[in-house]
Motif scaffolding. Structure first.
Motif, PDB file in Angstrom:
ATOM      1  N   ASP A   1       2.468  -5.291   3.239  1.00 59.30           N
ATOM      2  CA  ASP A   1       1.524  -5.888   4.218  1.00 59.30           C
ATOM      3  C   ASP A   1       1.590  -4.720   5.271  1.00 59.30           C
ATOM      4  N   ASP A   2       1.705  -5.420   6.646  1.00 58.91           N
ATOM      5  CA  ASP A   2       1.636  -4.604   7.895  1.00 58.91           C
ATOM      6  C   ASP A   2       3.161  -3.868   8.248  1.00 58.91           C
ATOM      7  N   ARG A   3       4.284  -3.933   7.176  1.00 59.98           N
ATOM      8  CA  ARG A   3       5.025  -3.442   7.751  1.00 59.98           C
ATOM      9  C   ARG A   3       5.670  -2.116   7.025  1.00 59.98           C
ATOM     10  N   ASP A   4       5.957  -1.049   7.661  1.00 57.63           N
ATOM     11  CA  ASP A   4       6.212   0.211   7.138  1.00 57.63           C
ATOM     12  C   ASP A   4       7.491   0.360   6.728  1.00 57.63           C
TER      13      ASP A   4
ATOM     14  N   LYS B   1       0.929  -1.245   0.157  1.00 49.13           N
ATOM     15  CA  LYS B   1       0.095  -0.181  -0.184  1.00 49.13           C
ATOM     16  C   LYS B   1       0.857   1.273  -0.047  1.00 49.13           C
TER      17      LYS B   1
ATOM     18  N   TRP C   1       3.485   0.677   2.484  1.00 47.44           N
ATOM     19  CA  TRP C   1       3.511  -0.507   3.445  1.00 47.44           C
ATOM     20  C   TRP C   1       3.533  -1.888   2.757  1.00 47.44           C
TER      21      TRP C   1
END
Ligand code: ATP
Ligand code: MG
Lengths: 221, 252
Positions: free
Chosen positions: B61-64, B3, B59
Motif C-alpha cells: 500500500d503506501d509503505r515502502d 507495487k 510498496w
C-alpha cells in the motif's frame, strides 16, 4: 514461549549432560590423586597435601575447563546442527516472515539455559572430582581418610570458588554464542552443516582456552 | 495492494531479475507464472523481504518495504502469511502446533480460542483430525495444506503462496486454488501466487504476470490469455499438443 524454551534448554543441557560430566570428573579426580601420590612419595611434602592439591586443581582449573571442553563437543555441536538445520530447511525464514525475532527466539533461550545450567554442572564436577580423588586413594590404601580430609580442609581460599563460577559462566556464554552463530549463518547443504558443527566445537574450545588464560591472569594479578 | 518498481536482483554475476514493475491488487489472486528457473521464487522472496533487491522498490500500500524501521516492519510481518515452496513446516512440532505457532507467538488468545482457530483452518484445508501427526508422518500434499493453514491462521492481509498446488492431484489442486481464491475475496486480501499450473491460470488468474528471462514478458487476466498473440506466452501456456488443439478449437 521463551520461558518454556529456556526451561527445556536448561533441562537438556543440565540433566542431559550429567552422566558424562559425572564420569569424566570422577576419573580426573582419581588420576590427579593417584598421580600426585606418586610424584610426592619420597619428598618432604606430607601426603595430606594431596587432598589439598586435588581440591584446588578441580576448583581452579579442571572442573570448569574440562567440563566445558566436553560440553563444547556435546552441546555446541548439537546447537549448531539444530539451528543450522532450521536455517537450511527455511524454518528460520518462515519464522522471520511471521514476524518472529529469530535470533532472540532461537538463541536467547539457549544462552540463558547454558549460563544457568553449566555453572551448576561445573560445581557438581568439582565435588565429584574430589570424591574421585578419595575413591582412588583411600580404599586402595595409599593414605588414610584422615589425611585426605585434612588436605581438603587446609589452605582454603574462597576466591577460587568465585573464579570457578566466573569461568563456568564465561565458558557457557562462549559455547552457546559461538555455536549458535555457526548454525545461524550456515549455507549450502548437509556437508556445510557438518562443517559448521565441527567449526562450532573447535572454535568454542579455542575460545574457552583463551578465555581461561585471560581469566587466570586477571583474577590472580 | 503491493507495487514493485524496477526490481533487479543479481546473484554474483548472474542477473536473475532485470527490472520488474507490477501491481498486485487487493482482493484478487495475482499470479506470477513462468518456466522453472524464471525467478518466481526469487521475486516472491523479494516481496516478503527474504532477499534484498539489488535495485528497485516494493510498496505495501503506501509503505515502502525496504526503508521501514524495525517496529514498522514487525507490524507489517503480522499482516503477512506465506506458504513456502518446500513448506518449511517445523518438523519437531505436530501439525496443530505448527498451525498454532503464529498465534502462540503473537496473539493473546486463550488456548481454547487458539485451538478453535487452528481446527477451523485445518478443516478449511480438509485436514480435520490430523492435529497430532508430525509433518514427517503425512504426505507431501497434506504438508502443503498444513502450510496453507499456517499461512492463513493469523488472518493475513497479504498472502504469498509459492506453488501451492504443485505435487497435488488435480482434484485437490483445484480445491486448494478455490480455497485461496475464497479467502482472498472473503477477507479482501492481496494474494500473490507462484505457479506453473495451467488450471490455476485459467481458474484463478485475476491478474497474471508472465516472467521470462528476468523480465515481465506479458501481463493480463485469465481471459486475455486465450486471446494473446504473444508467442512466448503461448508456447508456455499451451505447451502440450492437447492444449494447443483446445485453443485452436476455442478460436473457431
Ligand atoms: N540463493 C541463490 N543464490 C544464487 N542463485 C539463486 C539463488 N536463488 C535462486 N537463484 C537462481 O535464480 C534463478 C531463479 O530461481 P527461482 O528459484 O526463482 O526459480 P523459479 O522460477 O521459482 O523456479 P521453479 O518453478 O522451479 O520453482 C535460478 O537460475 C537460480 O539458479
Ligand atoms: Mg520456485
Amino acid at each position: 514461549m521463551y520461558y518454556k524454551e529456556t526451561i527445556r534448554q536448561m533441562y537438556d543441557i543440565g540433566i542431559g549432560s550429567l552422566p558424562i560430566v559425572f564420569i569424566i570428573s570422577i576419573f580426573i579426580g582419581a588420576v590427579t590423586a593417584q598421580q600426585f601420590y606418586y610424584q610426592l612419595t619420597g619428598t618432604a611434602i606430607p601426603t595430606y597435601y594431596i587432598g589439598y592439591i586435588v581440591r584446588d586443581m578441580m576448583i581452579i582449573e579442571l572442573a570448569a575447563t574440562i567440563t566445558c571442553l566436553v560440553l563444547a563437543g556435546k552441546v555446541g555441536s548439537n546447537m549448531a546442527a539444530e539451528i543450522g538445520g532450521m536455517r537450511q530447511k527455511e524454518h528460520i525464514d518462515a519464522m522471520e516472515i511471521m514476524g518472529v525475532n529469530t535470533s532472540s527466539y532461537l538463541i536467547l533461550p539457549k544462552i540463558i539455559g547454558a549460563v544457568f545450567a553449566i555453572p551448576v554442572l561445573v560445581c557438581i564436577a568439582a565435588i565429584v572430582g574430589i570424591v574421585g580423588g578419595y575413591l582412588a586413594s583411600v580404599p586402595t590404601g595409599l593414605y588414610t581418610e584422615f589425611d585426605y580430609v585434612k588436605g581438603l580442609r587446609s589452605f582454603f581460599n574462597q576466591r577460587y570458588v568465585v573464579m570457578m563460577f566466573a569461568k563456568a559462566t564465561v565458558f557457557a556464554y562462549l559455547i552457546t554464542t559461538v555455536s549458535c552463530y555457526q548454525g545461524y549463518f550456515v549455507k549450502g547443504g548437509s556437508v556445510e552443516l557438518g562443517q559448521a558443527s565441527t567449526r562450532a566445537v573447535v572454535l568454542s574450545c579455542v575460545a574457552i582456552l583463551i578465555a581461561d588464560y585471560i581469566i587466570a591472569v586477571v583474577l590472580t594479578s | 495492494m503491493i507495487k514493485v518498481e524496477g526490481i533487479k536482483k543479481s546473484f554474483g554475476e548472474v542477473e536473475v531479475l532485470k527490472g520488474i514493475d507490477f501491481v498486485f491488487e487487493q482482493g484478487k489472486t495475482n499470479l506470477i507464472i513462468g518456466r522453472s528457473g524464471a525467478g518466481k521464487t526469487v521475486l516472491l522472496k523479494i516481496l516478503v523481504g527474504l532477499f534484498a533487491p539489488t535495485e528497485g522498490k516494493v510498496w505495501y500500500d503506501d509503505r515502502d518495504f525496504h526503508s521501514m524501521d524495525k517496529d514498522a516492519l514487525r507490524e507489517l510481518r503480522m499482516e503477512v502469511g506465506m506458504l513456502f515452496q518446500g513448506n518449511a513446516l517445523f518438523d519437531s512440532m505436530t501439525v496443530a502446533e505448527n498451525v498454532r505457532f503464529p498465534l502462540d507467538m503473537f496473539s493473546n488468545m486463550s488456548l481454547s480460542e487458539k485451538n478453535e482457530r487452528v481446527n477451523d483452518c485445518l478443516s478449511r484445508v480438509s485436514l480435520d483430525g490430523a492435529n497430532d501427526k508430525f509433518p514427517s508422518e503425512i504426505s507431501g500434499g497434506m504438508q502443503k495444506r498444513v502450510g496453507i493453514a499456517r499461512a492463513i491462521v493469523y488472518r493475513p492481509k497479504y498472502l504469498f503462496c509459492d506453488e501451492p498446488n504443485s505435487g497435488l492431484d488435480p482434484k485437490t489442486a483445484i480445491t486448494i486454488d478455490e480455497l485461496i481464491k475464497d479467502i482472498t475475496v472473503e477477507q479482501n486480501i492481496t494474494t500473490v501466487i507462484n505457479t506453473h499450473d495451467m488450471n490455476s491460470v485459467m481458474e484463478i488468474g485475476d491478474k497474471i504476470c508472465f516472467l521470462d528471462k528476468g523480465l515481465i514478458e506479458w501481463k493480463g487476466t485469465r481471459h486475455e490469455v486465450m486471446e494473446s498473440e504473444n508467442q512466448n506466452l503461448n508456447d508456455f501456456i499451451f505447451a502440450s499438443p492437447f492444449l494447443q488443439r483446445l485453443k485452436e478449437r476455442a478460436k473457431k
